[in-house]
Design a protein around this motif. Structure first.
Motif, mmCIF file in Angstrom:
data_model
loop_
_atom_site.group_PDB
_atom_site.id
_atom_site.type_symbol
_atom_site.label_atom_id
_atom_site.label_comp_id
_atom_site.label_asym_id
_atom_site.label_seq_id
_atom_site.Cartn_x
_atom_site.Cartn_y
_atom_site.Cartn_z
ATOM 1 N N GLY A 8 0.826 -1.208 0.000
ATOM 2 C CA GLY A 8 0.000 0.000 0.000
ATOM 3 C C GLY A 8 0.857 1.253 0.000
ATOM 4 N N ARG A 12 -2.182 7.013 0.921
ATOM 5 C CA ARG A 12 -1.942 8.156 1.816
ATOM 6 C C ARG A 12 -1.044 7.752 2.981
ATOM 7 N N LEU A 13 -1.379 6.667 3.657
ATOM 8 C CA LEU A 13 -0.612 6.292 4.842
ATOM 9 C C LEU A 13 0.742 5.699 4.442
ATOM 10 N N GLY A 14 0.759 4.923 3.366
ATOM 11 C CA GLY A 14 2.028 4.368 2.876
ATOM 12 C C GLY A 14 3.016 5.468 2.561
ATOM 13 N N ASP A 32 2.909 -1.804 -4.328
ATOM 14 C CA ASP A 32 1.546 -1.324 -4.546
ATOM 15 C C ASP A 32 1.151 -1.857 -5.928
ATOM 16 N N ILE A 33 -0.075 -1.526 -6.349
ATOM 17 C CA ILE A 33 -0.502 -1.963 -7.677
ATOM 18 C C ILE A 33 -0.207 -0.911 -8.736
ATOM 19 N N VAL A 34 0.201 0.282 -8.315
ATOM 20 C CA VAL A 34 0.477 1.352 -9.290
ATOM 21 C C VAL A 34 1.819 1.076 -9.992
ATOM 22 N N LEU A 51 -2.074 -7.635 -4.745
ATOM 23 C CA LEU A 51 -2.212 -8.426 -3.513
ATOM 24 C C LEU A 51 -2.940 -9.743 -3.745
ATOM 25 N N ALA A 72 -4.852 -2.173 0.315
ATOM 26 C CA ALA A 72 -6.253 -2.620 0.352
ATOM 27 C C ALA A 72 -7.083 -1.660 -0.484
ATOM 28 N N ILE A 73 -8.287 -2.092 -0.845
ATOM 29 C CA ILE A 73 -9.298 -1.134 -1.278
ATOM 30 C C ILE A 73 -9.855 -0.524 -0.009
ATOM 31 N N PRO A 85 -8.341 -8.099 -3.336
ATOM 32 C CA PRO A 85 -7.329 -7.323 -2.605
ATOM 33 C C PRO A 85 -7.403 -7.467 -1.087
ATOM 34 N N SER A 109 -5.522 -2.708 10.261
ATOM 35 C CA SER A 109 -6.925 -3.067 10.437
ATOM 36 C C SER A 109 -7.716 -1.758 10.553
ATOM 37 N N LYS A 139 -11.554 -6.774 7.441
ATOM 38 C CA LYS A 139 -10.626 -6.503 8.545
ATOM 39 C C LYS A 139 -10.796 -7.563 9.645
ATOM 40 N N ILE A 162 -7.029 1.264 12.991
ATOM 41 C CA ILE A 162 -6.975 2.711 12.785
ATOM 42 C C ILE A 162 -8.393 3.275 12.768
ATOM 43 N N LEU A 163 -8.578 4.424 13.446
ATOM 44 C CA LEU A 163 -9.911 5.061 13.435
ATOM 45 C C LEU A 163 -9.999 5.985 12.221
#
Ligand SMILES: NC(=O)c1ccc[n+]([C@@H]2O[C@H](COP(=O)([O-])OP(=O)(O)OC[C@H]3O[C@@H](n4cnc5c(N)ncnc54)[C@H](O)[C@@H]3O)[C@@H](O)[C@H]2O)c1
Length: 275
Positions: A8, A12-14, A32-34, A51, A72-73, A85, A109, A139, A162-163
């Protein structure tokens, strides 16, 4: 640590994690898939992999010490879209990690594994799963997979529920915000804690209005620094009255709890653009 893998990595987080993780290992393999990633770090290699493709994930994890699995999606969607994925992808990661003798999976998660609990209930780490859609169900699946691989095969896992790790744009985020800095600390602790077994921890900052209880995971040493209360005055002034009978406003999962199964909910979160 010699080799660390991050999935991932284009997300954003990656993108936030690539720099800090590159400093924790001799070799960082990002995936990643890109097609490609911009500005690779000096010890970073990018490998494109789907994935859902088991042989690609087997090759990706070969020789690694740990994997930080964030690919993930990331929205509610029909089961068939998430199956590859999010469900099979999680299986491929854990199976490849086991086959190649990795010590630990650090997994992104989500609160959506328990999103149907009412916000007025401060939930701990041991509440039964209560997903708010197929995304949350994936998750739950991955958390259970992680527990099973620990108990049957001795592969450690830290599941970060993660919230909301995004700019604060709604009243829910006053409780659920995870700042970028606290995300980095959370993932760093999940990697460098000497003993993890199978652990779950909520990914949330030190918000006054935090609706979850992380005390059961205190041993991981995660001590968040940020607090969304700094945004409260502005956000509450902008927010209309809440309907206490709307699951989207009363449940931990927010809008994911009220939308029909399989329909995207992310656009309803009103996340502001990054500055
Ligand atoms: N951002 C949050 O607030 C939040 C909250 C809870 C959980 N999470 C979890 O954190 C992780 C990262 O979230 P994010 O906000 O960075 O999302 P994101 O959508 O920005 O990143 C997800 C990445 O996964 C990649 N991906 C999707 N399908 C793939 C496939 N088949 N093969 C390989 N890669 C694939 C995407 O290309 C994307 O770069 C996700 O697992 C998400 O469920 C995020």
């Amino acid at each position: 640590m010699k080799k660390l893998v991050l999935t991932g990595a284009a997300g954003r987080l990656g993108t936030i994690l690539r720099g800090p993780l590159s400093q924790m290992c001799e070799e960082l393999v990002t995936s990643d898939i890109v097609e490609s990633l911009a500005e690779l770090k000096s010890n970073e290699t990018y490998i494109r992999a789907d994935l859902a493709d088991k042989s690609a994930i087997m090759a990706l994890l070969e020789g690694a010490d740990m994997v930080v699995h964030f690919g993930a999606i990331v929205d509610e969607a029909p089961f068939e879209e998430l199956l590859g994925p999010n469900f099979i992808g999680a299986y491929n990661i854990w199976e490849a990690a086991y086959q190649h003798g990795l010590s630990r999976v650090v997994y992104a998660s989500s609160i959506h594994a328990v999103g149907m609990y009412p916000k007025t209930e401060c939930i701990g780490l041991d509440v039964p799963h209560r997903p708010d859609g197929f995304y949350g169900l994936a998750k739950c699946f991955a958390e259970d997979l992680g527990r099973m691989y620990w108990e049957k095969r001795g592969l450690e896992a830290v599941c970060l529920r993660i919230l909301s790790c995004a700019p604060v744009g709604n009243a829910r985020a006053l409780g659920s915000w995870l700042s970028d800095g606290d995300l980095v600390q959370l993932v760093t602790r999940a990697i460098d804690t000497p003993v993890a077994g199978f652990s779950i921890i909520y990914g949330v900052s030190d918000n006054d209005r935090c609706p979850v209880d992380n005390s059961g995971a205190a041993f991981l040493g995660y001590r968040p620094n940020d607090n969304a209360e700094q945004f409260a005055e502005r956000i509450l002034a902008e927010t209309g009255p809440h309907d206490p009978t709307d699951p989207g406003q009363m449940c931990h999962g927010g809008p994911f709890a009220s939308i029909p199964l399989g329909e995207g909910a992310k656009s309803l979160l009103n996340i502001p653009d990054e500055e």
